[in-house]
Design a protein around this motif. Structure first.
Motif, short mmCIF file in Angstrom:
data_model
loop_
_atom_site.label_atom_id
_atom_site.label_comp_id
_atom_site.label_asym_id
_atom_site.label_seq_id
_atom_site.Cartn_x
_atom_site.Cartn_y
_atom_site.Cartn_z
N TYR A 50 0.71 -1.17 0.06
CA TYR A 50 -0.12 -0.23 0.00
C TYR A 50 0.75 1.19 0.03
N TYR A 51 0.46 2.39 -0.82
CA TYR A 51 1.16 3.60 -0.79
C TYR A 51 0.97 4.13 0.62
N VAL A 52 1.86 4.79 1.22
CA VAL A 52 2.03 5.29 2.52
C VAL A 52 1.78 6.91 2.30
N PRO A 111 -3.88 3.65 6.76
CA PRO A 111 -4.79 2.94 6.10
C PRO A 111 -6.11 3.07 6.37
N HIS A 112 -7.07 2.81 5.39
CA HIS A 112 -8.36 2.84 5.63
C HIS A 112 -8.97 1.55 5.43
N ILE A 113 -10.45 1.42 5.30
CA ILE A 113 -10.92 0.37 5.28
C ILE A 113 -10.75 -0.68 4.15
N TYR A 161 -9.73 -4.20 4.04
CA TYR A 161 -10.32 -5.31 3.18
C TYR A 161 -9.46 -6.33 2.66
N THR A 162 -8.79 -5.75 1.77
CA THR A 162 -7.82 -6.71 0.94
C THR A 162 -6.96 -7.62 1.90
N THR A 163 -6.59 -6.76 3.05
CA THR A 163 -5.61 -7.57 3.75
C THR A 163 -6.34 -8.61 4.74
N GLN A 185 6.31 10.31 -6.63
CA GLN A 185 5.98 11.63 -6.22
C GLN A 185 5.01 11.80 -5.43
N LYS A 186 3.92 11.17 -5.17
CA LYS A 186 2.88 11.29 -4.41
C LYS A 186 3.43 11.22 -3.04
N ILE A 187 4.40 10.50 -2.68
CA ILE A 187 4.90 10.21 -1.04
C ILE A 187 5.72 11.43 -0.96
N ILE A 215 -10.24 7.55 -11.30
CA ILE A 215 -10.33 7.00 -9.98
C ILE A 215 -10.30 7.95 -8.78
N HIS A 216 -9.59 8.96 -9.16
CA HIS A 216 -9.21 10.20 -8.12
C HIS A 216 -9.88 11.31 -8.85
N VAL A 217 -11.25 11.31 -8.61
CA VAL A 217 -12.21 12.25 -9.32
C VAL A 217 -12.05 13.54 -8.75
N LYS A 250 -9.44 -3.56 -8.03
CA LYS A 250 -9.44 -3.41 -9.48
C LYS A 250 -8.76 -2.30 -10.00
N ASP A 251 -8.49 -1.03 -9.07
CA ASP A 251 -7.73 -0.02 -9.48
C ASP A 251 -6.17 -0.43 -9.86
N ILE A 252 -5.74 -1.37 -9.84
CA ILE A 252 -4.38 -1.73 -10.08
C ILE A 252 -4.33 -3.09 -10.77
N PHE A 299 -14.57 -2.59 -5.42
CA PHE A 299 -14.40 -1.22 -4.21
C PHE A 299 -15.40 -1.35 -2.95
N LEU A 300 -14.99 -1.06 -2.09
CA LEU A 300 -15.93 -0.52 -1.01
C LEU A 300 -16.11 0.78 -1.13
N THR A 301 -17.33 1.17 -1.30
CA THR A 301 -17.88 2.60 -1.87
C THR A 301 -18.54 3.37 -0.88
N GLN A 311 -19.10 5.89 -4.58
CA GLN A 311 -17.72 6.20 -5.14
C GLN A 311 -16.55 5.31 -4.30
N LYS A 312 -15.60 5.00 -4.97
CA LYS A 312 -14.39 4.32 -4.27
C LYS A 312 -14.12 5.14 -3.02
N MET A 313 -14.12 4.42 -2.00
CA MET A 313 -13.34 5.02 -0.71
C MET A 313 -11.88 4.93 -1.01
N GLY A 314 -11.04 6.14 -0.78
CA GLY A 314 -9.75 6.23 -0.90
C GLY A 314 -9.04 7.21 0.04
N LYS A 315 -7.89 7.08 0.02
CA LYS A 315 -7.07 7.80 0.88
C LYS A 315 -7.08 9.09 0.34
N SER A 316 -6.94 9.38 -1.18
CA SER A 316 -7.00 10.50 -1.83
C SER A 316 -8.22 11.33 -1.89
N LEU A 317 -9.38 10.55 -1.71
CA LEU A 317 -10.51 11.46 -1.93
C LEU A 317 -10.90 11.65 -0.63
N1 LIG Z 1 -12.34 1.34 -1.69
C1 LIG Z 1 -11.52 0.34 -1.58
N2 LIG Z 1 -12.27 -0.87 -1.89
C2 LIG Z 1 -11.35 -2.05 -1.80
N3 LIG Z 1 -10.16 -1.93 -1.64
C3 LIG Z 1 -9.55 -0.88 -1.56
C4 LIG Z 1 -10.07 0.50 -1.64
N4 LIG Z 1 -9.17 1.39 -1.65
C5 LIG Z 1 -7.93 0.75 -1.59
N5 LIG Z 1 -7.97 -0.50 -1.62
C6 LIG Z 1 -6.91 -1.62 -1.65
O1 LIG Z 1 -5.98 -0.74 -1.69
C7 LIG Z 1 -5.29 -0.94 -2.83
C8 LIG Z 1 -4.75 0.41 -3.47
O2 LIG Z 1 -3.88 0.86 -2.46
P1 LIG Z 1 -3.41 2.53 -2.28
O3 LIG Z 1 -2.44 2.39 -1.34
O4 LIG Z 1 -3.43 2.90 -3.68
O5 LIG Z 1 -4.72 2.77 -1.63
P2 LIG Z 1 -5.89 4.16 -1.85
O6 LIG Z 1 -6.79 4.16 -0.65
O7 LIG Z 1 -6.73 3.52 -3.06
O8 LIG Z 1 -5.19 5.20 -2.32
P3 LIG Z 1 -5.31 6.22 -3.06
O9 LIG Z 1 -7.02 6.91 -2.83
O10 LIG Z 1 -4.26 7.61 -2.64
O11 LIG Z 1 -5.37 5.93 -4.58
C9 LIG Z 1 -6.35 -1.40 -3.71
O12 LIG Z 1 -5.81 -2.37 -4.79
C10 LIG Z 1 -6.92 -2.40 -2.77
O13 LIG Z 1 -6.23 -3.54 -2.46
#
Ligand SMILES: Nc1ncnc2c1ncn2[C@@H]1O[C@H](COP(=O)(O)OP(=O)(O)OP(=O)(O)O)[C@@H](O)[C@H]1O
Ligand SMILES: [Zn+2]
Length: 529
Positions: A12-14, A18-20, A24-26, A54-56, A147-149, A264-266, A294-296, A300-306
């Motif tokens: 995972y990107y640092v 971490p978020h949910i 989830y994957t772990t 660059q992101k880090i 992905i990062h809308v 599915k993002d990667i 994705f957990l949404t 929308q995809k939950m993400g650190k950037s969003l």
């Molecule tokens: N919303 C999500 N639902 C399910 N899995 C997720 C989700 N967000 C991240 N992951 C897991 O984390 C991986 C991506 O890791 P990353 O460190 O890029 O997290 P990220 O939260 O998506 O970061 P960013 O929002 O900055 O892209 C995904 O391939 C998946 O395994």
């Protein structure tokens, strides 16, 4: 020698804690690792952090920290969460480690020697959050990443080293044809396959104006592209602590990896770039890549950037690790997207774990204390007729649960196990052992209680990879001192405990205590509208 199974989560990107989604994957990977360990496999379960790029660099800058100090802090945050979630990984791979640097250099050299790296001009739209170039047609209005809308992409025009991905187009197509299960589920396989069929372009594997990364071995003015080094983190993780960091050492026992679990993002990195890089270096490919959804939040995809994430630390602190693990494995079909709702979370856990499973055990134990002297009834499981409704269901479960895990159909395993628990409750209600005891039918009561306790044991065993602490507590109540956490007792290995009739007759039972307290939905954390 026992068989091997190696599996990975993404590193995972640092850029943030971490978020949910990362949890989830772990959790899924940990469940599978635990399943294979119980099956008697030697397992290497790899997770870790991807720390360059660059992101880090930018995130550290914004926080006023050196990149390394920032990475150390966030990587420790990941490890802390994994501990709270009861994740038993075997290796935590950090891509800033010196040993990783040695592996990356050696791998680069192989690809270089194979003539697959050349200097060219890179022009295009770059999403820093993805650390990936995007095609113009993929972008949303206002040049935003799909992905990062909330982020716009940046124009890049620089001299970079390229990897000859196009050279591997046919080899990749052949590999996909020969290994239909290489990428699962089939919808993801088709997606990546049609991307390859549309034609692959070489991609740049270096950056200028970026300090935070490994220098390109042949040209230290340039920095290696973060994904080129990140994927190799899986390889570095295979080294033993005493090994010299060489590819030969890393690959000798555990390569090829059996399973990469990713979101599915990667997918393109894992389904296209990674196998092509490995082909170029002359290495065998991983056996399988499983892509989950994705957990949404609000679709929308939950993400650190969003920043629309759910805090797993708070969720675990409030509800416990097993509750969180169970909910996500049961409620979201692995491979599909799933929305999180706290109301649903509490409802499911109360219904399944507090009522159907916990209460079943509790009421049956109380009866065993009343009617069979606090012991497992003196009944031989093998003597229960095969047509007995609970035995029938139990045997069906023992025959199918392994396939459920192997196919990563965790929700099905949960459902089937719960079907047995529900049948146990129904059976008790119908047979009413309290009435039969009063009627003096002690043999019938003993048989009823035995069958229900044995069913609960089997459910606990089957679900142990998902709810290890609860399963251990259930086994404890049934009079075992077997542990599902830590090193596995030999009598748990293999499929023996998954059979009907294992519960020893007359085994002393523990005092009944609820194993899972009913959850309340606190108003303060109720779902936002
Ligand atoms: N919303 C999500 N639902 C399910 N899995 C997720 C989700 N967000 C991240 N992951 C897991 O984390 C991986 C991506 O890791 P990353 O460190 O890029 O997290 P990220 O939260 O998506 O970061 P960013 O929002 O900055 O892209 C995904 O391939 C998946 O395994
Ligand atoms: Zn992006």
């Amino acid at each position: 020698m026992s068989p091997h199974f190696s599996l990975t989560t993404p590193l995972y990107y640092v850029n943030a804690l971490p978020h949910i989604g990362s949890a989830y994957t772990t959790i899924a990977a940990d469940v599978l690792a635990r399943f294979y360990r119980l099956q008697g496999y030697q397992v290497r379960f790899i997770t870790g952090t991807d720390e360059h790029g660059q992101k880090i660099e930018r995130t550290a800058q914004q926080r006023g920290l050196s990149p390394q100090a920032h990475c150390d802090e966030i990587a420790a945050g990941f490890q802390a969460l994994w501990q709270q979630l009861n994740i038993h990984y075997d290796r935590f791979s950090r891509t800033t480690s010196p040993r990783h640097h040695a592996i990356v250099n050696e791998f680069f050299q192989r690809v270089w020697d194979n003539g697959d790296i050349y200097l060219g001009q890179q022009q295009g739209w770059y999403c820093v959050e993805c650390e990936e170039f995007k095609e113009e047609r993929e972008l949303l209005e206002g040049r935003r990443c799909p992905i990062h809308v909330n982020r716009t992409v940046e124009w890049r025009d620089e001299r970079n080293y390229f990897f000859r991905l196009s050279k591997y187009q046919q080899a990749l197509l052949d590999h996909y044809a020969e290994h239909p299960d290489f990428v699962q589920p089939p919808s993801r396989r088709n997606e990546v396959l049609s991307f390859i069929e549309r034609g692959l372009q070489d991609f740049s594997i270096s950056r200028v104006n970026l300090a935070w990364g490994f220098p390109v071995p042949t040209d230290p003015e340039q920095t290696l592209y973060v994904w080129f080094d990140a994927l190799l983190g899986y390889v570095t993780a295979l080294l033993e602590p005493e090994d010299e960091p060489t590819l030969a050492n890393a690959l000798k026992t555990w390569w090829p990896i059996n399973l990469h679990i990713i979101g599915k993002d990667i997918l393109r990195f894992h389904g296209i770039s990674w196998p092509a890089m490995l082909m170029s270096a002359g290495l065998p490919l991983p056996e399988q890549i499983f892509v989950h959804g994705f957990l949404t939040k609000d679709g929308q995809k939950m993400g650190k950037s969003l920043g629309n994430t759910l805090d797993p630390f708070a969720l675990v602190a409030q509800y416990g690790a097993d509750a969180v693990r169970y909910y996500f494995m049961k409620e979201v079909e692995f491979g599909r997207d799933g929305d999180f709702s706290e109301t649903r979370f509490v409802t499911i856990l109360n219904a399944d774990l507090a009522n159907d499973l916990g209460n079943l055990l509790n009421r049956t134990l109380k009866m065993a204390w009343k009617y069979t002297d606090g012991k497992v009834p003196n009944v031989q499981g093998a003597a229960i007729p095969r047509e007995h409704p609970l035995r029938q269901l139990a045997e069906h479960l023992s025959q199918t649960y392994g396939q459920g895990y192997r196919q990563l159909a965790f929700h099905e395993v949960c459902q089937q196990a719960l079907t047995l628990a529900r049948a146990g409750n129904k059976f008790l209600d119908e047979e009413a052992p309290w009435k039969r005891y009063r009627a003096g039918e002690t043999a019938a009561v003993a048989e009823i209680l035995y069958c229900v306790l044995e069913s609960v044991r089997l459910v606990a065993y089957v679900l142990a990879p998902i709810i290890p602490q609860l399963s251990e507590a259930i086994y404890g109540q049934l009079g075992y001192s077997i542990r599902f956490n830590g090193s596995i007792a030999p009598d748990l290995l293999g499929d023996r405990q998954a059979q009907w009739g294992v519960l020893p007759a007359s085994q002393p039972l523990a005092n009944p205590e609820p194993i899972f307290q009913k959850l309340l939905l606190p108003a303060t954390v109720a779902d936002s509208p």
